[in-house]
Write a protein that holds these residues in place. Structure first.
Motif, mmCIF file in Angstrom:
data_model
loop_
_atom_site.group_PDB
_atom_site.id
_atom_site.type_symbol
_atom_site.label_atom_id
_atom_site.label_comp_id
_atom_site.label_asym_id
_atom_site.label_seq_id
_atom_site.Cartn_x
_atom_site.Cartn_y
_atom_site.Cartn_z
ATOM 1 N N UNK A 1 0.815 -1.215 0.000
ATOM 2 C CA UNK A 1 0.000 0.000 0.000
ATOM 3 C C UNK A 1 0.852 1.270 0.000
ATOM 4 N N UNK A 2 1.712 1.435 1.008
ATOM 5 C CA UNK A 2 2.466 2.684 1.156
ATOM 6 C C UNK A 2 3.427 2.902 0.003
ATOM 7 N N UNK A 3 4.249 1.914 -0.273
ATOM 8 C CA UNK A 3 5.140 1.935 -1.442
ATOM 9 C C UNK A 3 4.806 0.678 -2.240
ATOM 10 N N UNK A 4 3.766 0.748 -3.069
ATOM 11 C CA UNK A 4 3.177 -0.460 -3.686
ATOM 12 C C UNK A 4 4.045 -1.085 -4.777
ATOM 13 N N UNK A 5 5.039 -1.852 -4.331
ATOM 14 C CA UNK A 5 5.953 -2.475 -5.288
ATOM 15 C C UNK A 5 5.763 -3.978 -5.388
ATOM 16 N N UNK A 6 4.925 -4.545 -4.524
ATOM 17 C CA UNK A 6 4.798 -6.003 -4.520
ATOM 18 C C UNK A 6 3.374 -6.433 -4.208
ATOM 19 N N UNK A 7 3.010 -7.579 -4.726
ATOM 20 C CA UNK A 7 1.837 -8.301 -4.235
ATOM 21 C C UNK A 7 2.312 -9.120 -3.050
ATOM 22 N N UNK A 8 1.634 -8.980 -1.924
ATOM 23 C CA UNK A 8 2.083 -9.604 -0.681
ATOM 24 C C UNK A 8 1.250 -10.846 -0.382
ATOM 25 N N UNK A 9 1.932 -11.964 -0.147
ATOM 26 C CA UNK A 9 1.268 -13.195 0.275
ATOM 27 C C UNK A 9 1.561 -13.425 1.759
ATOM 28 N N UNK A 10 0.530 -13.749 2.516
ATOM 29 C CA UNK A 10 0.669 -14.049 3.943
ATOM 30 C C UNK A 10 0.619 -15.561 4.109
ATOM 31 N N UNK A 11 1.680 -16.142 4.640
ATOM 32 C CA UNK A 11 1.766 -17.596 4.717
ATOM 33 C C UNK A 11 2.206 -18.035 6.108
ATOM 34 N N UNK A 12 2.067 -19.329 6.381
ATOM 35 C CA UNK A 12 2.508 -19.865 7.658
ATOM 36 C C UNK A 12 1.387 -20.013 8.656
ATOM 37 N N UNK A 13 1.667 -19.670 9.907
ATOM 38 C CA UNK A 13 0.741 -19.915 11.014
ATOM 39 C C UNK A 13 -0.266 -18.776 11.182
ATOM 40 N N UNK A 14 -1.526 -19.152 11.288
ATOM 41 C CA UNK A 14 -2.612 -18.195 11.521
ATOM 42 C C UNK A 14 -3.100 -18.321 12.961
ATOM 43 N N UNK A 15 -3.641 -17.234 13.507
ATOM 44 C CA UNK A 15 -4.219 -17.251 14.851
ATOM 45 C C UNK A 15 -5.303 -16.193 14.939
ATOM 46 N N UNK A 16 -6.487 -16.617 15.342
ATOM 47 C CA UNK A 16 -7.622 -15.693 15.515
ATOM 48 C C UNK A 16 -7.910 -14.877 14.251
ATOM 49 N N UNK A 17 -7.666 -15.453 13.072
ATOM 50 C CA UNK A 17 -7.959 -14.806 11.788
ATOM 51 C C UNK A 17 -7.248 -13.460 11.618
ATOM 52 N N UNK A 18 -6.083 -13.312 12.252
ATOM 53 C CA UNK A 18 -5.361 -12.037 12.145
ATOM 54 C C UNK A 18 -4.825 -11.809 10.737
ATOM 55 N N UNK A 19 -4.310 -12.865 10.095
ATOM 56 C CA UNK A 19 -3.812 -12.704 8.723
ATOM 57 C C UNK A 19 -4.974 -12.490 7.757
ATOM 58 N N UNK A 20 -6.067 -13.182 7.984
ATOM 59 C CA UNK A 20 -7.246 -12.995 7.128
ATOM 60 C C UNK A 20 -7.749 -11.561 7.220
ATOM 61 N N UNK A 21 -7.742 -11.004 8.424
ATOM 62 C CA UNK A 21 -8.174 -9.617 8.611
ATOM 63 C C UNK A 21 -7.236 -8.660 7.890
ATOM 64 N N UNK A 22 -5.945 -8.907 7.978
ATOM 65 C CA UNK A 22 -4.971 -8.058 7.288
ATOM 66 C C UNK A 22 -5.169 -8.124 5.778
ATOM 67 N N UNK A 23 -5.445 -9.316 5.265
ATOM 68 C CA UNK A 23 -5.629 -9.476 3.818
ATOM 69 C C UNK A 23 -6.832 -8.698 3.305
ATOM 70 N N UNK A 24 -7.794 -8.398 4.168
ATOM 71 C CA UNK A 24 -8.988 -7.652 3.744
ATOM 72 C C UNK A 24 -8.702 -6.177 3.506
ATOM 73 N N UNK A 25 -7.507 -5.719 3.863
ATOM 74 C CA UNK A 25 -7.180 -4.300 3.737
ATOM 75 C C UNK A 25 -6.816 -3.900 2.316
#
Length: 437
Positions: free
Chosen positions: A215-239
């Motif tokens: 977002x701030x310096x939009x140079x990449x598509x970001x993938x969130x991988x690995x361990x999830x907890x309380x849907x925190x990564x899912x919430x971040x992906x909604x941004x």
């Protein structure tokens, strides 16, 4: 000489690199000690470990030594063996006619498996052994590792299933995938009782990095991988449409349907297929999964605290030409990890929780804490307040909120999480340097 490697059942972190070694050296063997009665940081993961060896086609050279029914513990085995190989000829071998459980296990490790009459090496040795193979013949090494991990060798039906999964995930971008793909890895195994609590990720730190690059310096598509907890990564992906959550991908539909027998290795294919068309860069706290991405030829950065001695062996990868680069940070982004960084004797979650409980109890008994805050609040609210102050005290940043501003306490606590500006700038600079311009 053939390599004989000891892997205790709680030591899962080096498993992928160990599969690589077995693929490269047909004479190497893993002796996996299983102890299902172990708890906490020694909790047995031998089932997971064996499944990874099986998926990689090297399980025939893994021998399981099960001590689950013994009074002997896995920690006692490790303490008896860990420094013996390095001591070499100065260390006597165990008797061939054992008189107790420990001697019986040591006999198996030293005398029953080739090379006999030798102490086994620690599982941590696999990093240097694979690095040496890479240095001597990088093309052969990368090819054999990719073959063992079945990258590019999926059956046609599975390839289409993988493409279907990828299409579903990237649809939110309108298939406007940027030239650079940054994979941010979440590691939470320490918080669930595993080793190296200080190397667990911070969701606040992941959030900083994802927002910066997407977002701030939009140079990449970001993938969130690995361990999830309380849907925190899912919430971040909604941004943002350029932040995509692929955490726990092996639990998604296509994985369960098509990759049940290779759910770990299929994720290697996922990232490797992306790397054929995009610049894929991986970033996370030091972990075995990140080593795997580097062994597949992708640019990989791992984070660890400045002065961490346990990670020095990882530098062998970079010195042999493997794209596994260390970024040392001054302050860990998570509060729990920072507490461990400040107090290394708090080596697991149970010790941290006990120490925090003691600190919170002391805070709760302090008259000044109650005087600073609204005494009309229910008494059961104060333990949370006391724990918040204890956490902040342990990371060296006492909280300042007063009066009725209980929300201010949470805001102050949240402000302590994440990378400090200097560390964030360093990470951004080094990672950006590997992007396509």
């Amino acid at each position: 000489m053939a390599e004989k490697i000891l892997q205790c059942g709680y030591m899962s972190g080096d498993t992928y690199t160990a599969t690589a070694l077995l693929a490269l050296d047909r004479s190497a063997r893993i002796l996996l000690v299983k102890d299902t009665k172990a708890t906490g940081e020694y909790r047995d993961k031998s089932g997971l470990i064996r499944s990874i060896f099986q998926e990689s086609g090297v399980a025939d050279r893994v021998t399981v030594i099960d001590i689950s029914s013994f009074r002997l513990t896995i920690k006692e085995v490790w303490d008896a063996v860990k420094d013996r190989y390095r001591a070499g000829a100065r260390t006597a071998l165990p008797p061939t006619r054992p008189t107790g459980e420990l001697e019986g296990v040591l006999k198996q490790l030293c005398h029953d498996h080739e090379p006999t009459g030798n102490w086994p090496r620690s599982i941590t040795a696999v990093t240097g052994l694979v690095a040496n193979e890479w240095r001597s013949n990088p093309e052969r090494t990368q090819k054999l590792v990719a073959t063992a991990w079945r990258v590019g060798k999926l059956p046609t039906e599975d390839k289409f299933a993988l493409y279907e999964y990828m299409a579903g995930k990237f649809a939110k971008t309108g298939f406007n995938i940027r030239d650079n793909i940054l994979v941010l890895w979440s590691r939470q195994s320490g918080k669930t009782g595993g080793a190296h609590l200080e190397l667990d990720s911070s969701y606040s730190g992941i959030r900083q990095l994802a927002r910066h690059f997407a977002i701030t310096e939009p140079r990449a598509t970001v993938l969130l991988s690995g361990d999830e907890h309380d849907d925190k990564l899912a919430s971040l992906a909604s941004e943002s449409p350029q932040i995509i959550n692929v955490a726990g991908m092996w639990n998604d539909g296509p994985w369960a349907t098509h990759f049940a027998g290779a759910k770990f290795l299929a994720q290697f294919a996922f990232f490797k297929y992306l790397a054929d068309d995009y610049r894929v860069v991986h970033l996370g706290m030091r972990s075995g999964m990140l080593e795997s991405m580097a062994l597949l030829g992708m640019e990989t950065f791992y984070l660890e605290p400045l002065g961490s001695g346990s990670g020095d062996r990882m530098v062998a990868f970079q010195s042999r030409g493997i794209t596994y680069r260390r970024i040392q940070i001054h302050a860990m982004p998570g509060l729990t990890a920072r507490i461990v960084q400040n107090k290394p004797r708090l080596s697991n979650r149970e010790k941290v929780d006990d120490f925090l409980a003691t600190g919170a109890s002391m805070q709760e008994r302090r008259r000044k804490l109650r005087q600073r805050f609204d005494t009309d609040r229910p008494r059961e609210d104060y333990p949370w307040l006391a724990k918040a102050h204890a956490k902040a005290q342990l990371v060296g940043s006492p909280l300042e909120s007063r009066g009725n501003d209980w929300e201010g306490v949470q805001d102050e606590l949240d402000s302590l999480r994440g990378f400090n500006p200097a560390d964030l700038d360093s990470i951004v600079r080094l990672v950006s340097g590997k992007f396509k311009t």
